[in-house]
Design an enzyme around this catalytic site. Structure first.
Site, PDB file in Angstrom:
ATOM      1  N   CYS A   2       0.485  -0.797   0.533  1.00 55.84           N
ATOM      2  CA  CYS A   2       0.068   0.178   0.380  1.00 55.84           C
ATOM      3  C   CYS A   2       0.762   0.725   0.271  1.00 55.84           C
ATOM      4  O   CYS A   2       1.964   1.122   0.815  1.00 55.84           O
ATOM      5  CB  CYS A   2      -0.945   0.421   1.280  1.00 55.84           C
ATOM      6  SG  CYS A   2      -1.751  -1.572   1.300  1.00 55.84           S
ATOM      7  N   ARG A  27       4.325   0.999  -6.296  1.00 49.63           N
ATOM      8  CA  ARG A  27       5.052   0.037  -4.575  1.00 49.63           C
ATOM      9  C   ARG A  27       3.862  -1.524  -4.861  1.00 49.63           C
ATOM     10  O   ARG A  27       4.229  -2.354  -4.135  1.00 49.63           O
ATOM     11  CB  ARG A  27       4.553   0.272  -3.881  1.00 49.63           C
ATOM     12  CG  ARG A  27       5.796   1.628  -3.577  1.00 49.63           C
ATOM     13  CD  ARG A  27       5.120   2.463  -2.292  1.00 49.63           C
ATOM     14  NE  ARG A  27       4.126   1.995  -1.033  1.00 49.63           N
ATOM     15  CZ  ARG A  27       5.229   1.693   0.125  1.00 49.63           C
ATOM     16  NH1 ARG A  27       7.067   2.043  -0.326  1.00 49.63           N
ATOM     17  NH2 ARG A  27       4.937   1.570   0.825  1.00 49.63           N
ATOM     18  N   TRP A  75      -2.829  -2.992  -2.152  1.00 57.41           N
ATOM     19  CA  TRP A  75      -2.117  -3.898  -2.320  1.00 57.41           C
ATOM     20  C   TRP A  75      -2.500  -4.888  -1.257  1.00 57.41           C
ATOM     21  O   TRP A  75      -2.462  -5.009   0.097  1.00 57.41           O
ATOM     22  CB  TRP A  75      -0.850  -4.037  -2.617  1.00 57.41           C
ATOM     23  CG  TRP A  75      -0.117  -5.108  -2.578  1.00 57.41           C
ATOM     24  CD1 TRP A  75      -0.319  -5.262  -3.815  1.00 57.41           C
ATOM     25  CD2 TRP A  75       0.120  -6.517  -2.834  1.00 57.41           C
ATOM     26  NE1 TRP A  75       0.311  -6.130  -4.931  1.00 57.41           N
ATOM     27  CE2 TRP A  75       0.392  -6.842  -4.131  1.00 57.41           C
ATOM     28  CE3 TRP A  75       0.603  -7.304  -1.214  1.00 57.41           C
ATOM     29  CZ2 TRP A  75       1.358  -8.404  -3.489  1.00 57.41           C
ATOM     30  CZ3 TRP A  75       0.691  -8.145  -1.248  1.00 57.41           C
ATOM     31  CH2 TRP A  75       1.300  -8.672  -2.100  1.00 57.41           C
ATOM     32  N   ASN A 101      -1.292   1.757   5.825  1.00 51.54           N
ATOM     33  CA  ASN A 101      -0.399   0.905   4.923  1.00 51.54           C
ATOM     34  C   ASN A 101      -0.016   0.056   5.951  1.00 51.54           C
ATOM     35  O   ASN A 101       0.915   0.445   7.230  1.00 51.54           O
ATOM     36  CB  ASN A 101       0.907   1.730   4.258  1.00 51.54           C
ATOM     37  CG  ASN A 101       2.110   1.018   3.744  1.00 51.54           C
ATOM     38  OD1 ASN A 101       2.269  -0.398   3.718  1.00 51.54           O
ATOM     39  ND2 ASN A 101       3.195   1.456   4.294  1.00 51.54           N
ATOM     40  N   GLY A 102       0.375  -1.293   6.094  1.00 53.11           N
ATOM     41  CA  GLY A 102       1.001  -1.950   6.732  1.00 53.11           C
ATOM     42  C   GLY A 102      -0.109  -3.405   7.486  1.00 53.11           C
ATOM     43  O   GLY A 102      -1.241  -3.402   6.661  1.00 53.11           O
ATOM     44  N   GLU A 484      18.579 -23.100  -4.559  1.00 52.33           N
ATOM     45  CA  GLU A 484      17.861 -22.199  -5.018  1.00 52.33           C
ATOM     46  C   GLU A 484      19.040 -21.027  -5.347  1.00 52.33           C
ATOM     47  O   GLU A 484      18.871 -19.988  -6.403  1.00 52.33           O
ATOM     48  CB  GLU A 484      16.991 -20.986  -3.480  1.00 52.33           C
ATOM     49  CG  GLU A 484      16.642 -20.329  -3.599  1.00 52.33           C
ATOM     50  CD  GLU A 484      16.043 -19.601  -4.755  1.00 52.33           C
ATOM     51  OE1 GLU A 484      15.778 -20.699  -5.367  1.00 52.33           O
ATOM     52  OE2 GLU A 484      15.402 -18.048  -4.713  1.00 52.33           O
ATOM     53  N   LYS A 488      19.177 -18.956  -8.182  1.00 55.43           N
ATOM     54  CA  LYS A 488      19.369 -16.888  -8.809  1.00 55.43           C
ATOM     55  C   LYS A 488      20.660 -16.941  -9.279  1.00 55.43           C
ATOM     56  O   LYS A 488      20.182 -15.476 -10.050  1.00 55.43           O
ATOM     57  CB  LYS A 488      19.669 -16.792  -6.950  1.00 55.43           C
ATOM     58  CG  LYS A 488      19.123 -15.994  -6.292  1.00 55.43           C
ATOM     59  CD  LYS A 488      17.445 -15.017  -6.117  1.00 55.43           C
ATOM     60  CE  LYS A 488      16.272 -15.806  -7.433  1.00 55.43           C
ATOM     61  NZ  LYS A 488      15.347 -16.594  -6.671  1.00 55.43           N
ATOM     62  N   GLU A 491      20.064 -17.607 -13.489  1.00 55.33           N
ATOM     63  CA  GLU A 491      18.701 -16.599 -14.102  1.00 55.33           C
ATOM     64  C   GLU A 491      18.585 -15.127 -13.945  1.00 55.33           C
ATOM     65  O   GLU A 491      18.283 -14.054 -15.167  1.00 55.33           O
ATOM     66  CB  GLU A 491      17.280 -16.768 -13.333  1.00 55.33           C
ATOM     67  CG  GLU A 491      17.231 -16.009 -11.426  1.00 55.33           C
ATOM     68  CD  GLU A 491      15.871 -16.433 -11.071  1.00 55.33           C
ATOM     69  OE1 GLU A 491      14.555 -16.681 -11.539  1.00 55.33           O
ATOM     70  OE2 GLU A 491      15.948 -16.401  -9.480  1.00 55.33           O
ATOM     71  N   HIS A 507      29.449 -39.596  -9.035  1.00 54.67           N
ATOM     72  CA  HIS A 507      28.924 -39.926 -10.583  1.00 54.67           C
ATOM     73  C   HIS A 507      28.736 -39.699 -11.255  1.00 54.67           C
ATOM     74  O   HIS A 507      27.596 -39.704 -12.337  1.00 54.67           O
ATOM     75  CB  HIS A 507      27.693 -40.632  -9.532  1.00 54.67           C
ATOM     76  CG  HIS A 507      27.371 -41.247  -8.429  1.00 54.67           C
ATOM     77  ND1 HIS A 507      27.570 -42.329  -8.532  1.00 54.67           N
ATOM     78  CD2 HIS A 507      27.022 -40.963  -7.158  1.00 54.67           C
ATOM     79  CE1 HIS A 507      28.161 -43.134  -7.069  1.00 54.67           C
ATOM     80  NE2 HIS A 507      27.346 -42.226  -6.039  1.00 54.67           N
ATOM     81  N   LYS A 606       7.788 -11.865 -14.347  1.00 58.14           N
ATOM     82  CA  LYS A 606       7.860 -12.029 -12.926  1.00 58.14           C
ATOM     83  C   LYS A 606       6.344 -13.721 -12.600  1.00 58.14           C
ATOM     84  O   LYS A 606       6.391 -14.467 -12.020  1.00 58.14           O
ATOM     85  CB  LYS A 606       7.106 -11.133 -12.734  1.00 58.14           C
ATOM     86  CG  LYS A 606       7.292 -10.934 -11.031  1.00 58.14           C
ATOM     87  CD  LYS A 606       8.575 -10.875 -10.184  1.00 58.14           C
ATOM     88  CE  LYS A 606       7.849 -11.463  -8.743  1.00 58.14           C
ATOM     89  NZ  LYS A 606       9.193 -11.374  -8.255  1.00 58.14           N
TER      90      LYS A 606
END
Ligand code: G6P
Length: 611
Positions: A2, A27, A75, A101-102, A484, A488, A491, A507, A606
């Site tokens: 927000c 945002r 948001w 906001n929060g 991961e 990262k 990508e 192996h 995304k």
């Protein structure tokens, strides 16, 4: 996330509010609204959808007279994106308007108490409790709006930046914050509040950064600051010399770096609302203890980094709860005619809630009669709507294509779920639960510590911008972290990178190791430490350069590793949350060093809404 704005001055407020909100669009938001005092009363216009809708409704603000107001881009967190859930929110008599906001963590408790006192709620938001609670205290002492704000602050748990209008104070905008950003801009034409600097840059570069529990009283002529006891305090403004582009990113070079730095907050926001009286309580989990006990298998289905979260928490669920967990890439799951048991819980993890394969997997699981739980970041997204139940991650909108903070939030949500299940299944007792909570509580500060080391890591990363291949190795949960870390790096830097289970190296993969090849080794699991150490020695004798991420006590690793990153002490189940931080930074700085478009890597999206 927000965004809030507020203005009081000589000019018409509505166009300035709309303009400020447009500067906060980056945002992320799903609805917007403004409240303006028109000389008589507070007028609110709000709507689901893009800001364009609000601009059209108000003819770019022209139809809303008045030189004072507040605005908001929402948001969604509590309640779907809708006109009624959009901010501002009114008190019942429409004499107080609030933007927020929060997240108010204890909103349900407050809401229930206010309902008992006769307050009526129209939205599903946590914010509406603020409007009614303000009204409650304000009516007791209408000459003291600051007192009402301070009292409300004392009652609220969670994070908030609030913009507030009282119809009885038609020349003032009030604001307050705790753990959500708030700034004040001073301009010749009038004064402004905002969630972030870009919203005010057009009018001023003199900005005050509001600290936790500080209250602001804004009029055209003056800006007054108070502490939480309503005592006046002095603050100094700062001159902002960022351009608009840098300001959007809070001064960070890229959204990805900003989001990496937001992780302490993301972790806290996802964790705190689910801890009640020292216990894990997941209110949105609509399952009785008996239903949880009935579950004899868990299947986690997801894509990309969310899939890696699944791989990671498989170890935790199996270790802690002792029920079998299977992890599937959604694109595989949907076409392989999976065998699903009657008492199986299917968990779909997704930041966007729109990934086509994950959504299809959800439908497949439901069609086969399984109970589906979504772990989702975007409220009201397709997966959130179609899952039987949703547990939201409170990461806020993520803009960089490569996920960082949403991944961290997903881990936390899943840890909480594992603890809850382990407790209900009788695998852990109260003391063990308390000890896990204690460890989780420390994670935000520990992540902060790791972030403070970025300078050293950047220097190291710069040495690898010409690397052709990088390997990551680890065993058990460390293997999941390696996956991961490797994703990262590849990508965003376009360097070929792969993750291997330490024991699998010999192996085949070991044939790729040659002089100078970088191998990242993750060693956070005490039981597997020695085994991975052997793998390090194997690749080192073949010329590999070793980057090791390990626990503080493992200092002897310096004998075999060339560069070591130590992570602070935590329960090994939660080590992923710490170990991934320097590895994200490493990937980021390699990509920056190579001049890559970090926030928008080539060929990637995304939200992958096609198969
Ligand atoms: C894309 C993104 C990844 C993300 C994956 C799954 O590939 O680039 O960062 O992990 O989709 O997305 P979801 O929104 O379902 O978590």
């Amino acid at each position: 996330m927000c965004g809030i704005v507020g203005y009081v001055g000589k000019s018409q407020a509505a166009p300035i509010l709309l303009d400020g909100l447009a500067k906060l669009e980056y945002r992320g938001y799903d609805s917007s609204g403004i409240a303006v005092f028109d000389g008589d009363e507070i007028q609110i216009k709000k709507s689901k959808g893009r800001l364009k809708v609000l601009s059209e409704m108000t003819h770019d603000g022209a139809t809303m007279p008045g030189t004072l107001g507040i605005g908001h881009t929402r948001w969604a967190t509590h309640g779907e994106p809708s006109d009624v859930n959009a901010h501002p929110h009114f008190s019942s008599d429409r004499r107080i308007a609030v933007v927020h906001n929060g997240i108010i963590e204890n909103y349900l408790k407050i809401k229930n108490r206010l309902i008992k006192k006769g307050y009526e709620f129209v939205s599903e938001t946590d914010t509406e409790v603020v409007a009614h609670l303000l009204d409650y205290y304000y009516k007791k002492a209408p000459d003291k709006p600051l007192d009402a704000i301070a009292k409300v602050m004392r009652r609220l748990d969670g994070s908030y930046a609030l913009g507030i209008l009282f119809a009885d104070y038609p020349d003032k905008v009030f604001a307050v914050r705790k753990d959500s950003p708030l700034i004040v801009g001073r301009s010749k034409d009038g004064n402004l509040i905002a969630s972030d600097v870009p919203a005010v840059l057009k009018y001023t570069r003199d900005v005050y950064f509001i600290q936790n529990e500080e209250i602001v009283e804004l009029s055209e002529e003056e800006i007054l600051f108070y502490n939480s006891d309503c005592e006046p305090i002095e603050k100094e403004s700062k001159y902002i010399d960022w351009d608009e582009n840098a300001a959007e990113k809070g001064g960070y070079e890229h959204f990805m770096l900003k989001e990496i730095y937001e992780q302490p907050k993301t972790v806290r926001d996802t964790f705190m609302p689910r801890i009640k009286d020292g216990r894990v309580e997941i209110e949105e989990l609509d399952m009785t203890d008996d239903q949880i006990r009935e579950i004899d298998r868990i299947r986690i289905v997801a894509c990309g980094s969310a899939y890696h979260v699944g791989v990671s928490v498989k170890y935790i669920f199996e270790g802690m709860v002792r029920i079998p967990v299977e992890v599937d890439a959604a694109s595989e799951f949907r076409y392989r005619n999976p065998i699903l048991g009657e008492h199986e819980l299917v968990i779909i993890i997704s930041q966007s809630g729109e990934t086509a394969d994950s959504l299809a997997a959800l439908r497949e699981a439901k069609a086969r009669g399984c109970r589906v739980l979504g772990i989702v970041n975007v409220v009201g997204s397709s997966i959130a709507r179609e899952a039987d139940q949703v547990m939201y991650t409170w990461a806020g909108p993520e803009i960089a294509v490569a996920t960082t903070k949403a991944y961290s939030a997903q881990l936390i949500a899943m840890y909480l779920l594992a603890i809850k299940f382990a407790y209900v299944h009788g695998r852990i007792d109260d003391a063990q639960m308390a000890s896990y909570i204690n460890d989780l509580q420390k994670l935000p500060d520990q992540i902060e510590l790791l972030l403070n080391n970025k300078g050293r890591l950047q220097k190291f990363a710069n040495r690898y911008i010409a690397a052709k291949d990088v390997f990551f190795i680890g065993r058990g949960l460390d293997y999941a972290i390696s996956m991961e870390a490797s994703l990262k790096l590849k990508e965003i830097s376009y360097i070929h990178s792969d993750a291997y289970a330490g024991g699998e190296l010999k192996h085949g993969t070991i044939s790729l190791i040659e002089e100078g090849k970088l191998v990242g080794a993750i060693l956070t699991q005490p039981d597997l430490y020695k085994k991975t150490m052997s793998n390090i020695v194997e690749v080192r004798t073949r010329g590999a350069f070793i980057l090791a991420v390990t626990n503080e006590e493992n200092v002897e690793i310096e004998k075999v590793a060339d560069y070591v990153i130590y992570i602070p002490q935590t329960n090994p189940w939660f080590a992923n949350s710490l170990a991934i931080i320097p590895l994200q930074l490493f990937a980021y700085y390699v990509a920056v060093g190579k001049g890559c478009d970090v926030d928008k890597p080539r060929n990637l999206a995304k939200s992958v809404t096609v198969e």
